[in-house]
Design an enzyme around this catalytic site. Structure first.
Site: not given
Length: 682
Positions: A507, A529
């Site tokens: 992430h 992301h």
């Protein structure tokens, strides 16, 4: 002067236009309410009704085209404005070949139809001086070399095209080297048991020892006592910090920020012009592709989660014990309920047929027996699905464990995470369940709330992991470096044994500092992301040049950090970054049985994505996920490892060859600017 006599066909068209004009004029005179015929002037330019009517009109004209019109088109066929060179792939030369020659050598189904290209002539320094342009190109060149070095060292992916340009800049011949590619476990054949243990390799008898946070491998105990490890690629901290400091300086330089910002603006505008000129041709190409549309294109789905938010959300009636009962593998019922849920999800994926998932399972590093417990649960419940592979997520919660005295120092956490995997790699027969489980693992993820600031700056003065005894959590970069450093050694060892390797896919960039993305640029195969790339034009441009995959989840971001309309997904897509859509906490953010289709459907409506856009995103998701080479050949085509239109099989991906050619030519153009800038400085 004699009047030009119109053919009957053209006279009929003129009469139709005259009739249409009289109708428009009459409606304007009457000042009629409602929708006027002159829609381009009184409705929004993206009106879906007029857009659909225009598409139908163009296809109707195409169907009615005569041989005369065909001859007129052929007269324009040779008027190409592209002057683009790309490095050839032959090992014997770094000679440049013209893009037309590259495209014309492709099979029939890979042939790129004629389309209108956008060309910019003149000064291409993008608003910086010639001297600054040369400095910018040197910096971008070195940054790409850094990325290439760390990807090859860890058997992660670096594209061929920038590698060719880098070798061309250095005056060296580019040679294909597939030994740097990651290795994924091939799918089981019909009747084959995915949990078989009778074919596990023998014990190598190596000795393991963790030193300064990195596992070292020794041929035997005698070699360990002399500190003579096997010649594996152990990372040098000082070299890593030097490279990191260079990238820090690069992303802060004014001329580099100016240049990359302008190039990104150009990429966005260029795509919009491309769409305006070629949207109908792309759509026509897709319409001519039989038995294939967005719904039956393969789509990879990462089921990742914000670890902290998930735990907060799923405490039924405020009792974490209930979460442990239903959603844990190590509990009083041995994770039976959780296994049942996963099997139901797997059955849904098989029924959907065209979706593949990569759920996460957690290893916390709290104790050394976590791997054995997890792998035993996996094998005992026979958790296997053809449409599912697995990732291991490591939550960054050392501070929680240290505050409760579960761990003496950070080095112990690293040891608990990596040492069991090394032991199962060296002696699989002593760890049969874990060895089988690792075959189905494709990579490691680093998860937690990125917005939490540790106050620590990773440097040569940072404590070694065994010295990190304080309760404070290490920084994101500190975590990433030591995870990556151990994955490098582990992958090298597993590659020697003919085993599957692991990717580092954290992430990153959902919140927090820009340095998170800089660290990922050095260490990660792909990220989840990446929202904060919009804050750094230099890193965003580097992610474009290196085509680093980004799995985005606008629905999750909408609930946690950024409202949907402000999500940079569309901006990244237009510029040509390699993005895909994925789910994040489906139980928390989605409402339907098919959360991935929910992501695509909402994105298509909000961002007004075309079918080609959606199929391009779906193709990206398959490329970046951890399914095997054999499966990617089946889903994307035999040449999927090639870049550009040569690597696209429209029969399988439903991505227009025009779009693939545009993306590849634009990518090569930007890389070529760097090469030209370095040549001008010689």
């Amino acid at each position: 002067m004699p009047l030009l006599k119109l053919p009957a066909k053209e006279k009929q068209i003129d009469d139709t236009l005259r009739s249409f004009a009289e109708k428009v004029f009459a409606s304007e005179v009457k000042d009629e309410g409602g929708r006027h015929e002159i829609s381009p002037f009184d409705v929004d330019e993206v009106c879906p009704i007029s857009h659909h009517e225009m598409q139908e009109h163009i296809f109707h004209l195409e169907a009615m085209s005569t041989s005369v019109e065909g001859r007129r088109k052929r007269r324009f066929k040779g008027r190409k404005t592209v002057n683009l060179s790309i490095p050839q792939s032959e090992a014997s030369s770094t000679k440049l070949s013209h893009i037309d020659e590259y495209i014309s050598s492709s099979p029939t189904y890979q042939t790129v139809p004629d389309f209108q290209r956008v060309q910019i002539t003149g000064d291409y320094a993008s608003g910086v001086t010639v001297e600054d342009f040369e400095v910018v190109c040197k910096g971008l060149y070195r940054a790409l070399c850094i990325r290439e070095k760390y990807m090859q060292k860890s058997f992660q992916r670096f594209p061929k095209t920038p590698s060719k340009y880098l070798r061309n800049i250095e005056g060296e011949a580019w040679v294909t080297n597939e030994s740097f590619y990651p290795v994924f476990t091939p799918p089981t054949k019909n009747g084959e048991d995915p949990f078989r243990t009778d074919d596990l390799p023998e014990n190598l008898g190596y000795h393991l020892k963790m030193k300064d946070g990195i596992v070292y491998v020794y041929p035997n105990e005698a070699a360990a006592s002399k500190d003579e490890p096997k010649p594996l690629p152990y990372l040098n901290l000082d070299t890593f910090l030097d490279d990191m400091n260079f990238l820090l300086a690069l992303i802060a330089q004014g001329p580099v920020k100016t240049y990359t910002h302008r190039r990104l603006k150009f990429l966005s505008s260029k795509f919009q012009v491309h769409q305006m000129l070629n949207e109908m041709d792309e759509l026509k190409e897709l319409k001519n592709n039989p038995h294939r549309d967005f719904y039956n294109c393969r789509k990879g789905r990462q089921t990742f989660q914000r670890f902290d938010k998930f735990n907060d959300k799923y405490n039924p009636v405020g009792a974490s014990e209930l979460r442990d009962l239903y959603l844990k593998t190590d509990n009083y019922i041995d994770g039976e309920y959780f296994a049942t849920i996963i099997k139901e999800v797997g059955a849904d994926l098989l029924e959907a047929k065209y979706q593949h998932a990569e759920p996460r399972l957690s290893i916390y590093g709290r104790s050394p027996d976590e791997w054995d417990k997890l792998s035993t649960w996996f094998v005992r419940n026979r958790i296997y699905c053809h449409n599912m592979t697995w990732m291991i997520q490591v939550p960054r919660i050392y501070d929680v464990f240290r505050s409760k005295n579960f761990l003496p120092h950070f080095g112990k956490m690293l040891e608990n995470v990596f040492m069991p995997v090394f032991e199962a790699t060296i002696n699989p027969q002593a760890h049969p369940n874990l060895s089988v489980f690792l075959k189905h693992i494709t990579g490691f993820d680093s998860v937690d709330d990125e917005s939490k600031h540790s106050g620590h700056m990773f440097s040569s003065k940072s404590p070694k992991p065994q010295e990190w005894t304080m309760v404070k959590n290490p920084s994101y970069t500190y975590y990433a470096y030591y995870m990556y450093a151990n994955i490098v050694v582990l992958n090298s060892l597993r590659k020697e044994r003919g085993m599957n390797t692991f990717l580092f896919r954290p992430h990153c960039g959902e919140a927090g500092a820009i340095t998170h993305l800089m660290t990922a640029f050095m260490t990660a195969d792909n990220i989840s992301h990446g929202l904060n790339l919009k804050k750094s034009p230099v890193l965003q441009y580097l992610f474009f040049l290196a085509q680093i995959p980004i799995a985005m989840s606008p629905l999750s971001n909408n609930s946690l950090f950024l409202e949907y309309a402000k999500n940079p997904f569309l901006d990244f897509l237009q510029k040509g970054l390699m993005i895909s859509l994925s789910t994040d906490d489906p139980m928390q953010f989605h409402f339907t049985k098919e959360p991935l289709m929910e992501e695509y459907a909402i994105a298509a409506q909000v961002f007004k994505l075309s079918t080609c856009d959606m199929c391009e995103v779906a193709r990206n998701s398959v490329l970046q996920c951890g399914i095997s080479h054999e499966e990617k050949v089946k889903f994307l085509g035999d040449n999927y490892l090639e870049e550009g239109p040569m690597g696209n099989d429209i029969r399988k991906t439903n991505v227009a060859q025009i779009r693939m050619a545009y993306r590849y030519e634009t990518w090569c153009y930007e890389l070529n600017l760097i090469a030209e800038g370095l040549k001008s400085g010689e």
